[in-house]
Design an enzyme around this catalytic site. Structure first.
Site, short mmCIF file in Angstrom:
data_model
loop_
_atom_site.label_atom_id
_atom_site.label_comp_id
_atom_site.label_asym_id
_atom_site.label_seq_id
_atom_site.Cartn_x
_atom_site.Cartn_y
_atom_site.Cartn_z
N TYR A 1 51.24 39.01 31.59
CA TYR A 1 49.90 38.44 31.72
C TYR A 1 49.67 37.45 30.60
CZ TYR A 1 48.56 42.20 34.92
OH TYR A 1 48.48 43.06 35.97
N HIS B 1 49.02 37.73 44.59
CA HIS B 1 47.86 38.62 44.76
C HIS B 1 46.78 38.24 43.77
CE1 HIS B 1 50.10 40.70 41.48
NE2 HIS B 1 48.89 40.92 41.01
N HIS C 1 50.39 45.35 46.77
CA HIS C 1 48.99 44.91 46.78
C HIS C 1 48.90 43.42 47.08
CE1 HIS C 1 50.35 43.74 42.90
NE2 HIS C 1 49.22 43.73 42.25
N HIS D 1 42.32 38.49 37.39
CA HIS D 1 43.48 37.59 37.30
C HIS D 1 43.97 37.25 38.70
CE1 HIS D 1 45.70 41.50 37.70
NE2 HIS D 1 46.56 40.77 38.39
N GLU E 1 49.06 35.88 35.91
CA GLU E 1 50.16 36.86 35.84
C GLU E 1 51.33 36.29 36.61
OE1 GLU E 1 49.48 40.40 38.17
OE2 GLU E 1 51.13 41.50 37.26
N HIS F 1 54.56 47.82 35.25
CA HIS F 1 53.43 48.64 35.69
C HIS F 1 53.95 49.97 36.23
CE1 HIS F 1 50.45 45.46 35.57
NE2 HIS F 1 51.11 44.71 36.42
FE FE2 Z 1 48.31 41.70 39.17
#
Ligand code: FE2
Length: 298
Positions: A246, A145, A191, A205, A256, A237
């Site tokens: 990251y 992503h 996502h 990122h 990431e 997260h």
């Molecule tokens: Fe991300």
């Protein structure tokens, strides 16, 4: 997400990092451009580096589901007011026709149908279930992503939802109910693209998938061993529930590696985070909104 195209002022250094530390395969190269892919990807490339005196993002490219989608989306984009440029076969390495346009937050986006299938490292006849031994670096199986910035997150969200058909899985709202961030998908993952408040045109990122948390931990060891600057993590997260780390490539582009998360159906009811709880949403263990994380972008 098909590929991310970024620029670098030091193509040789960036190529060394993306092959030896991140562990991607260099699949094509000319005087000022290099193309990379992960070991389990079927398409020609997922990362393009182009020499430029400044660091930035040329574009990000999504693959559409059907050949007819390109023409449908082209007319929807033109109705919205976008200037759409059609790229013909042969104009871009590793793919056929595509359309390119500038989205409301200023980044250039591409939609493509035909991608050259060059195959993964396992093959299609009696394949091993694991990558061949000896791959260098982190060696993620695939790109996952990206996160871009937008001054007007709600406007960007409306565009991705109404024009391109993305579905929102999560959002962050300020005290007045204004969107500060949205997480959007087209592939039943938490996502495929996220949009967070920040300067128009910026890349925050891009992220590669890892198969489990243990691989994220190993990635941290590889990054530290190679002297790579880690930005955040390894941690989890709240948003997406994913495990993450990251870090910065040698020229300062944030990368990431990511795993975990849930599998939303197309009618998944979106999750909402309030601004005062967003520390836990961003980094669940640390519960802190890191200013470097929010303010540093490419
Ligand atoms: Fe991300």
């Amino acid at each position: 997400l098909a590929h991310v195209d970024v620029t670098t002022p030091d193509l040789e250094l960036s190529t060394a990092y993306y092959t030896e530390v991140l562990g991607l395969r260099l699949v094509a190269k000319d005087a000022d451009t290099a193309y990379f892919k992960c070991w389990d990807e079927e398409d020609h490339h997922s990362l393009r580096l182009r020499y430029s005196s400044r660091i930035g993002m040329d574009l990000f490219s999504f693959r559409v589901e059907a050949e007819d989608d390109l023409a449908d989306l082209e007319s929807r984009l033109e109705r919205y007011g976008c200037e759409v440029r059609r790229m013909h076969r042969g104009e871009a390495v590793g793919q056929g026709e595509s359309i390119r346009f500038v989205i409301p937050s200023g980044q250039t986006m591409e939609l493509v149908w035909e991608l050259e299938k060059t195959g993964n490292l396992l093959g299609k006849r009696n394949p091993a279930p694991v990558p061949p031994p000896g791959l260098a670096g982190i060696a993620p199986p695939r790109l996952d992503h990206l996160l871009i910035n937008a001054e007007e997150v709600a406007e960007a969200h409306t565009f991705f939802r109404d024009v391109l058909g993305f579905r929102m899985t999560e959002q962050v709202l300020d005290a007045n109910g204004h969107q500060l961030g949205v997480w959007l998908e087209r592939s039943h993952s938490p996502h495929d693209v996220a949009i967070v408040n920040g300067p128009n045109g910026a890349l925050h990122h891009f992220a590669f998938w890892l198969d489990d948390w243990d691989h994220v931990r190993k990635a941290a060891d590889i990054l530290a061993f190679n002297g790579v600057q880690i930005d955040q993590g390894p941690t989890r997260h709240g948003v997406t529930r994913g495990n993450t780390i990251y870090f910065f490539d040698p020229l300062g582009i944030r990368n990431e590696v990511f795993t975990g998360g849930y599998r939303p159906d197309p009618d998944f009811p979106a999750i909402t985070w309030s601004e005062e709880q967003f520390g836990r949403g961003l980094f669940y263990y640390e519960n802190v909104v890191s200013q470097r994380f929010l303010r540093f972008h490419t």
